[in-house]
Design a protein around this motif. Sequence first.
Motif, PDB file in Angstrom:
ATOM      1  N   THR A   1      20.144 -10.862  36.663  1.00  0.00           N
ATOM      2  CA  THR A   1      19.313 -12.020  36.312  1.00  0.00           C
ATOM      3  C   THR A   1      20.129 -13.307  36.222  1.00  0.00           C
ATOM      4  O   THR A   1      19.558 -14.398  36.217  1.00  0.00           O
ATOM      5  N   ALA A   2      21.454 -13.204  36.144  1.00  0.00           N
ATOM      6  CA  ALA A   2      22.301 -14.398  36.057  1.00  0.00           C
ATOM      7  C   ALA A   2      22.194 -15.265  37.303  1.00  0.00           C
ATOM      8  O   ALA A   2      22.613 -16.426  37.281  1.00  0.00           O
ATOM      9  N   HIS A   3      21.622 -14.752  38.368  1.00  0.00           N
ATOM     10  CA  HIS A   3      21.504 -15.510  39.614  1.00  0.00           C
ATOM     11  C   HIS A   3      20.261 -16.395  39.637  1.00  0.00           C
ATOM     12  O   HIS A   3      20.070 -17.163  40.579  1.00  0.00           O
TER      13      HIS A   3
ATOM     14  N   THR B   1      27.212 -22.028  35.270  1.00  0.00           N
ATOM     15  CA  THR B   1      27.403 -23.155  36.187  1.00  0.00           C
ATOM     16  C   THR B   1      27.637 -22.689  37.617  1.00  0.00           C
ATOM     17  O   THR B   1      27.074 -23.251  38.557  1.00  0.00           O
ATOM     18  N   ASP B   2      28.434 -21.643  37.806  1.00  0.00           N
ATOM     19  CA  ASP B   2      28.814 -21.231  39.156  1.00  0.00           C
ATOM     20  C   ASP B   2      27.884 -20.189  39.754  1.00  0.00           C
ATOM     21  O   ASP B   2      27.828 -20.042  40.979  1.00  0.00           O
ATOM     22  N   VAL B   3      27.172 -19.454  38.914  1.00  0.00           N
ATOM     23  CA  VAL B   3      26.288 -18.394  39.428  1.00  0.00           C
ATOM     24  C   VAL B   3      24.819 -18.804  39.299  1.00  0.00           C
ATOM     25  O   VAL B   3      24.068 -18.777  40.285  1.00  0.00           O
ATOM     26  N   ALA B   4      24.395 -19.180  38.095  1.00  0.00           N
ATOM     27  CA  ALA B   4      22.989 -19.536  37.891  1.00  0.00           C
ATOM     28  C   ALA B   4      22.656 -20.907  38.465  1.00  0.00           C
ATOM     29  O   ALA B   4      21.506 -21.178  38.802  1.00  0.00           O
ATOM     30  N   GLY B   5      23.647 -21.798  38.537  1.00  0.00           N
ATOM     31  CA  GLY B   5      23.412 -23.117  39.114  1.00  0.00           C
ATOM     32  C   GLY B   5      23.069 -24.198  38.119  1.00  0.00           C
ATOM     33  O   GLY B   5      22.600 -25.269  38.491  1.00  0.00           O
TER      34      GLY B   5
ATOM     35  N   LEU C   1      36.043  -9.034  41.041  1.00  0.00           N
ATOM     36  CA  LEU C   1      34.718  -8.406  41.011  1.00  0.00           C
ATOM     37  C   LEU C   1      33.607  -9.405  40.730  1.00  0.00           C
ATOM     38  O   LEU C   1      32.438  -9.022  40.685  1.00  0.00           O
ATOM     39  N   GLY C   2      33.943 -10.669  40.523  1.00  0.00           N
ATOM     40  CA  GLY C   2      32.929 -11.700  40.363  1.00  0.00           C
ATOM     41  C   GLY C   2      32.671 -12.078  38.923  1.00  0.00           C
ATOM     42  O   GLY C   2      33.018 -11.335  37.992  1.00  0.00           O
TER      43      GLY C   2
ATOM     44  N   TYR D   1      32.478 -15.658  28.886  1.00  0.00           N
ATOM     45  CA  TYR D   1      32.491 -16.274  30.222  1.00  0.00           C
ATOM     46  C   TYR D   1      31.124 -16.842  30.593  1.00  0.00           C
ATOM     47  O   TYR D   1      30.805 -16.998  31.752  1.00  0.00           O
ATOM     48  N   ILE D   2      30.340 -17.160  29.549  1.00  0.00           N
ATOM     49  CA  ILE D   2      28.982 -17.614  29.788  1.00  0.00           C
ATOM     50  C   ILE D   2      28.939 -18.960  30.504  1.00  0.00           C
ATOM     51  O   ILE D   2      28.070 -19.206  31.351  1.00  0.00           O
ATOM     52  N   THR D   3      29.895 -19.857  30.213  1.00  0.00           N
ATOM     53  CA  THR D   3      29.872 -21.184  30.828  1.00  0.00           C
ATOM     54  C   THR D   3      30.089 -21.125  32.340  1.00  0.00           C
ATOM     55  O   THR D   3      29.259 -21.635  33.103  1.00  0.00           O
TER      56      THR D   3
END
Length: 420
Positions: A284-286, A227-231, A351-352, A221-223
């Motif tokens: 850290t994904a944020h 895109t949706d969390v890290a920006g 859960l996100g 689920y890295i993509t």
Amino acid sequence: MPLALLALAVGAFGLGTTEFVMMGLLPEIAAGNEVSIPTAGHLISGYALGVVIGAPALTAVGARLPRKTMLLGTMALFTASNLVSALAPNHETLLATRVLAGLPHGTFFGVGAVVAASLVAREHRAKAVSMMFAGLTLANVVGVPLGTLLGQQVGWRWTFVMVGLVGAAALVSVAALVPRQPAPRDAGMRRELGAFRRPQVWLALGIVTFGFGGTFACFSYITPMMTDVAGYDAGSVTWLLALFGVGMTIGNLLGGRLADRALMPSLYGFLAGLALMLGLFAFTAHDKVLAAVTIFLIGVTGFAAGPTVQTLILDRAEGAPSLAAASIQSAFNIANAIGAYLGGLVISAGLGLTAPNLVGAGLAVVGLGIAVVSGVLARRKNAREGGGPTPSEGDGSTGAELPAAPAGGFGERATSPIGR
């Protein structure tokens, strides 16, 4: 290091490319075969099914054959399957060729690992195995991006042609560079299956299933995570995946060197580091920079365990390593399925998108626990038999004080790499 390891690495490069390149070509293949993207996704599952079935089946059937013959046979099947895939007239035919292409995957890696380890002294086995597996990790840095670009710009069929040509190059390289090795003495299906009566072999497979399952819970689920969390924008995901591949390559080579010094302590450290990195990634994904650094470190810690576990099972199989080593690839694909399923489960539960990282951390901890059990049981067995500490049980020695294994290794006659 022997040049034969280069030939094995070329084969691993082709196998790694065809396994993972499909993920980047699903839209093109779906459009070309007039099916939906989810239906095209069956091509990924089909290859994995081929790996799970083929690894134990082909290795057991070919147990009496010389190992070089097994390598040539599996690479020939792989090459032919990919070239036929390029000509597939419809989705059903392509699916069948993908299953066929997956069949030799585990056998090549399993037999290749045994051959790689037999070409060097005992204290350099893990390093030799890591050199072969470097082809697999480099596939994620070079082969997959190149194959994806080729398929997008020229047509997906040309990607299969490219992989087929890599397979042909590996076939020629193995024929020219890998020394002939006679079939192991007393080899046979019964002897190879006998390795599975040993609890330590199942523990090693459990380490792979849960340890690597942790990596796949995150990586699947890295993509959307990036895109949706890290920006990041969608176009940036490609270089993030390449960064992950670089981490895999470094981790693989590092793991081979450290495992030769102290196998079990290295394995404990890699799995603990993976659990830590996956747990941190939930936070850290944020952040763009921290996310990229963590992706790299997950690649390092996760795939440093690869040659370590492969060397561990060569030890634990005790004279019948081929089938057990090949089964590592089946366990690897089961890990892929379990990790992806559990990661998707927590996302569906609301859960996100970062929740799969925590699932992955938990799976890595389970893998670490199994590794500790394996190490404790091995030490107890060694103590009962009155032996001193061995390198594989983790006393930190390099094994240099022990007599080197014969070049044939693992119950085979030593063979000269020259003129065979």
